[in-house]
Design an enzyme around this catalytic site. Structure first.
Site, mmCIF file in Angstrom:
data_model
loop_
_atom_site.group_PDB
_atom_site.id
_atom_site.type_symbol
_atom_site.label_atom_id
_atom_site.label_comp_id
_atom_site.label_asym_id
_atom_site.label_seq_id
_atom_site.Cartn_x
_atom_site.Cartn_y
_atom_site.Cartn_z
ATOM 1 N N LYS A 80 -10.753 8.588 6.318
ATOM 2 C CA LYS A 80 -10.972 7.164 6.031
ATOM 3 C C LYS A 80 -10.396 6.236 7.098
ATOM 4 C CE LYS A 80 -12.745 7.537 1.732
ATOM 5 N NZ LYS A 80 -14.136 7.136 1.447
ATOM 6 N N GLU A 93 -12.532 -1.868 -1.958
ATOM 7 C CA GLU A 93 -12.534 -1.182 -3.236
ATOM 8 C C GLU A 93 -11.951 0.201 -3.006
ATOM 9 O OE1 GLU A 93 -15.013 -1.137 -1.183
ATOM 10 O OE2 GLU A 93 -15.356 1.023 -1.057
ATOM 11 N N SER A 139 -11.659 16.965 4.744
ATOM 12 C CA SER A 139 -11.672 15.504 4.922
ATOM 13 C C SER A 139 -10.352 14.825 4.596
ATOM 14 C CB SER A 139 -12.790 14.893 4.077
ATOM 15 O OG SER A 139 -12.633 15.274 2.718
#
Lengths: 264, 411
Positions: free
Chosen positions: B93, B115, B382
Site C-alpha cells: 500500500k 477509507e 503483499s
C-alpha cells in the site's frame, strides 16, 4: 408534450416556480409512503420525486439514508417502488423516480423504462449517472417518452453544463451546494450563479435542490429558478413523528409553508 | 496471438465494458483535475525522480524476490515470494499512498482523506501524510475499527483523525461512501487518497500505475534469479491493487499465467464470501462498472471474509476486464484454506503473512498440486501479518479469551 413540460408551461403562465417534493418509496411503509405523497400533492407539491431506496446512497446525507435504510429493512423492492409511482401518478402530479444507477442496470434499463412508463412515471433523476455513461438510458428514455433529469453542480464547467443541458429533458437538476442532501441553515450562495450559467446555455427549466427546508429559503430559490426541490425536510416530518396522523399533518404544514413562501 | 500491451483505459476510463465514471456530477471536475494532473506528473521527470527517491529511501522499495525453499518442498513446486511485507508500513500500500500524497502536494491540496478496511491503507495514508505534511482523515467501518483496533491506534499515533463509520454494514464499502460524502463537500482543499485500483476513473489506472512496480521489479528479479519468467503469477484480490500491480508487469508475457485469488469466506456455495468475480455479477458500485455482490434488485450484499482487507463486495474494473478477456483467471480460497497456508508459511519460512496474502499462498498450494514440481510460481506476499496476530491467535486457539468472530459484531 410530456407531463413535466405541461407543468412548467402552466407554472410559467402562473408566474411561479414549481414545488418538487421527494420521498422514498416504502418509507416508513409502502402504504404510508403513498399516503404521504397524496398528502403533499394535496397541500401543493407540483411534481413528485419517488426515491428508490438503495444500499449505498453516496449523494445522500444522514436523513435520507436513514429513510432508505428503513424502507429496505421493511422489504421494499423495485416492484413496490413502481406501485408507489402508480399511486403517485394517479394524484395527477407528474411523478419521477430518483434512483442510483445500479438498481436500474440490474433490473434492465429497457425493462425499467418500459415498466416505469407503464406505471405512469414521467422520468428518472439519476444522481450518479452522467450523460457521458448514459447511452443505453438515452435510448430507452427516448423509446418510452421518459424525461432524463441529470444533475449539474457548482463545480461543473461551462462545457459540461452545455453538454448536460443538451442531454437532459423535463428539467435540469441544479445542486445548490457542493455536498450531500440535507437541511442547511442558509441557502447556498453558489446556486444563483450556477443557474445564471445554465441560462446562458439552455432554455430548459432549471430546478434547484439540496438544502431547502422552509418557506423563506424556498422564496429565495424560487426567485431565480423554475422549480424548488425539497427532500430531507419532508423526510424529517415522517422521521420525527411516530404517529402517522402527526407525521402527515407536519408534512402538510411544511408543504403549505413552502408554497406560501414561493408566492410572488 | 499477438502480445497485447497493458490495457490502458480509454479516454473516459473504460477497460472494455468495465470502469468509467458513475459519480455525482459535482465530482466530475475534480476527477478531471486529477486525471490531468496525473498524466502531467507521470511525464514530468522531476516528479518521477522524486517519487522514485522517496520509495527507495523511505519505503524500502524495491522489495526483494525470495525463493521459499522449505515452503516449496512442502507444497511440491518452486515458490518465489515478492516480499512486499518488507516495505515500510508492511504492505504494498505504501507505493500507492506516497504517489498520491505527492500528487496532492502538486495539486496544492493541504488535506487528504482515505477509507480503510483492514487498516493497512489507513496506516499507509497516515504515514504518507505525516511524511509529506498533509492533514489526514481516515474513514473506517465501525466493525473494522473493532477487529483492527491496533491499526486504529497506529493511525492516531501518526496524527490522523480516524472516523468510525456507523452507516450501512459498517465495513469498507460504507467507509468509502462516507469518504465520498466528505470529498464532495471539501474537494477544493482535499485529495481523496483512494486505496485500491477501483472507483471512478482515473483511480483504477492511477493506482495501477503506482503499484505496477511490484510486477516490473518481480519480472526483472525473476530473470536475474531464474534466467526466465515464472510459469504463474499469483496475488490475492480484494479491490485488487496488489494483484493489478503484479499482473501489469507480466500481462504482455503470454506464457505467464495470471491467477487472482479471491476471498472464498465460508465457501462460495454458502453465500458468505467476498469472491466478487467468482460469485458476483456485473453492475455498478462506487463509481465504476465491474463485478459486485448484489441481490436481485441491485442492492449491494455484505461480503464475508476472515481477512478485513479482502472483505469488499466490489473489485477493480481492470480485473473484471482481465477476467472477461481470459487473460487472468480468478479463483476463490476459503478462510480455512487461507489460514492453513498462513500457518504453513509461518512454520516453514518464519514469515507471518497478512491474512490477505495468505489467500494468494493458498492459491499457490492448489496450483502446485495441479502443475507439479517443475512449475515455478511467483506469489505476491503483499503484506505482513503483524496486524493479524490477534485474529490468527483466536483462529488457532493460541490465546485464552472469549472468541469474538465476525458474526458477533455485525448487525
Amino acid at each position: 408534450m410530456s407531463a413535466i413540460d405541461a407543468l412548467f408551461e402552466r407554472t410559467r403562465v402562473e408566474d411561479r416556480a414549481a414545488l418538487v417534493g421527494y420521498l422514498p418509496a416504502g418509507f416508513p411503509s409502502k402504504e404510508l409512503s403513498i399516503r404521504a405523497i397524496e398528502t403533499m400533492v394535496e397541500a401543493g407539491v407540483d411534481l413528485v420525486e419517488v426515491g428508490l431506496p438503495y444500499s449505498d446512497p453516496v449523494m445522500d446525507g444522514p436523513t435520507i439514508q436513514a429513510a432508505a435504510d428503513i424502507a429496505l429493512a421493511g422489504g421494499t423492492r423495485v416492484g413496490d417502488v413502481l406501485d408507489v409511482v402508480k399511486a403517485s401518478a394517479a394524484t395527477g402530479a407528474p411523478t419521477v423516480v430518483m434512483t442510483y444507477w445500479n438498481p436500474v442496470e440490474r433490473y434492465g434499463v429497457e425493462r425499467f423504462a418500459a415498466d416505469l412508463a407503464a406505471a405512469g412515471g414521467a422520468g428518472l433523476i439519476t444522481p450518479d449517472m452522467i450523460p457521458d455513461e448514459a447511452e443505453e438510458w438515452l435510448e430507452a428514455s427516448g423509446e418510452h417518452g421518459l424525461s432524463r433529469i441529470f444533475l449539474v453542480a457548482p463545480s461543473s464547467t461551462d462545457e459540461r453544463l452545455a453538454m448536460t443541458a443538451e442531454a437532459a429533458s423535463g428539467f435540469i437538476y441544479a445542486t445548490a451546494v457542493m455536498g450531500v442532501t440535507g437541511q442547511r441553515d442558509q441557502t447556498s450562495a453558489l446556486a444563483e450563479p450556477l443557474v445564471s450559467r445554465l441560462r446562458k446555455v439552455t432554455d430548459k427549466p432549471v430546478g434547484v435542490g439540496l438544502g431547502v427546508s422552509n418557506g423563506a429559503q424556498a422564496r429565495e430559490v424560487a426567485a431565480f429558478s423554475d422549480a424548488v426541490i425539497v427532500g430531507s425536510a419532508l423526510v424529517r416530518c415522517l422521521l420525527d413523528h411516530a404517529g402517522p396522523d402527526d407525521a402527515l399533518s407536519a408534512l402538510r404544514d411544511l408543504v403549505v409553508d413552502l408554497r406560501a413562501g414561493m408566492e410572488r | 496471438m499477438t502480445v497485447s500491451p497493458p490495457a490502458q483505459p480509454d479516454a473516459r476510463g473504460h477497460f472494455g465494458r468495465f470502469g468509467g465514471r458513475f459519480m455525482p456530477e459535482a465530482l466530475i471536475a475534480p476527477l478531471d483535475e486529477i486525471t490531468e494532473a496525473w498524466e502531467d506528473a507521470k511525464a514530468d521527470p522531476t516528479f518521477t525522480a522524486e517519487l522514485a527517491r522517496m520509495l527507495r529511501e523511505y519505503a524500502n522499495v524495491p522489495s526483494p524476490l525470495y525463493e521459499a525453499h522449505r515452503f516449496s518442498e512442502t507444497v511440491g513446486a518452486r515458490i518465489l515470494l515478492k516480499r512486499e511485507d518488507l516495505n515500510h508500513t508492511g504492505a504494498h500500500k505504501i507505493r500507492n499512498v506516497i504517489g498520491q500524497a505527492l500528487l496532492a502536494k502538486r495539486l496544492g491540496k493541504p488535506r487528504a482523506i482515505a477509507e480503510t478496511g483492514a487498516g493497512q491503507h489507513g496506516v499507509a495514508s497516515a504515514t504518507a501524510c505525516a511524511y509529506l505534511d498533509l492533514d489526514c482523515t481516515v474513514y473506517m467501518g465501525e466493525v473494522d475499527t473493532e477487529r483492527q483496533a491496533l491499526n486504529v491506534a497506529r493511525m492516531r499515533m501518526l496524527g490522523a483523525e480516524v472516523v468510525p463509520v456507523t452507516t450501512g454494514s459498517r465495513t469498507l464499502k460504507d467507509a468509502i461512501n462516507e469518504a465520498l460524502r466528505d470529498w464532495v463537500s471539501t474537494v477544493d482543499t482535499t485529495h481523496y487518497l483512494f486505496g485500491t485500483a477501483a472507483g471512478p476513473h482515473p483511480f483504477p489506472a492511477m493506482v495501477r500505475d503506482l503499484t505496477r512496480g511490484i510486477g516490473d521489479e518481480a519480472r526483472a528479479q525473476s530473470l536475474e534469479l531464474l534466467g526466465r519468467l515464472p510459469d504463474v503469477a499469483v496475488a490475492c484480490v480484494g479491490g485488487g491493487s496488489n494483484a493489478i500491480g503484479l499482473f501489469t508487469g507480466f500481462v504482455a508475457d503470454e506464457e505467464v499465467r495470471l491467477v487472482g485469488i479471491e476471498a472464498g469466506g465460508d465457501g462460495i456455495e454458502t453465500g458468505r464470501h467476498a469472491a466478487t468475480i467468482t460469485g458476483g455479477d456485473i453492475g455498478v458500485l462506487h463509481g465504476a462498472r465491474s463485478y459486485l455482490l448484489q441481490d436481485e434488485d441491485g442492492q449491494t450484499l455484505e461480503s464475508h471474509s476472515i481477512s478485513a482487507g479482502l472483505d469488499y463486495p466490489g473489485v477493480g474494473p481492470e480485473h473484471a476486464h482481465l477476467a472477461a478477456t481470459g487473460r487472468a483467471e480468478y479463483r476463490p480460497a476459503t478462510d480455512a484454506e487461507a489460514m492453513a497456508a498462513f500457518e504453513l508459511l509461518c512454520r516453514t519460512e518464519g514469515i507471518i503473512p497478512a491474512i490477505e496474502s495468505a489467500h494468494a499462498l493458498a492459491g499457490a498450494i492448489v496450483l502446485a498440486e495441479e502443475l507439479g514440481s517443475d512449475a515455478t510460481i511467483l506469489v505476491n506476499l503483499s503484506g505482513r501479518g503483524d496486524k493479524d496476530v490477534h485474529t490468527a491467535a483466536q483462529y488457532f486457539g493460541l490465546i485464552e479469551e472469549p472468541v469474538v468472530l465476525d458474526e458477533g459484531t455485525e448487525e
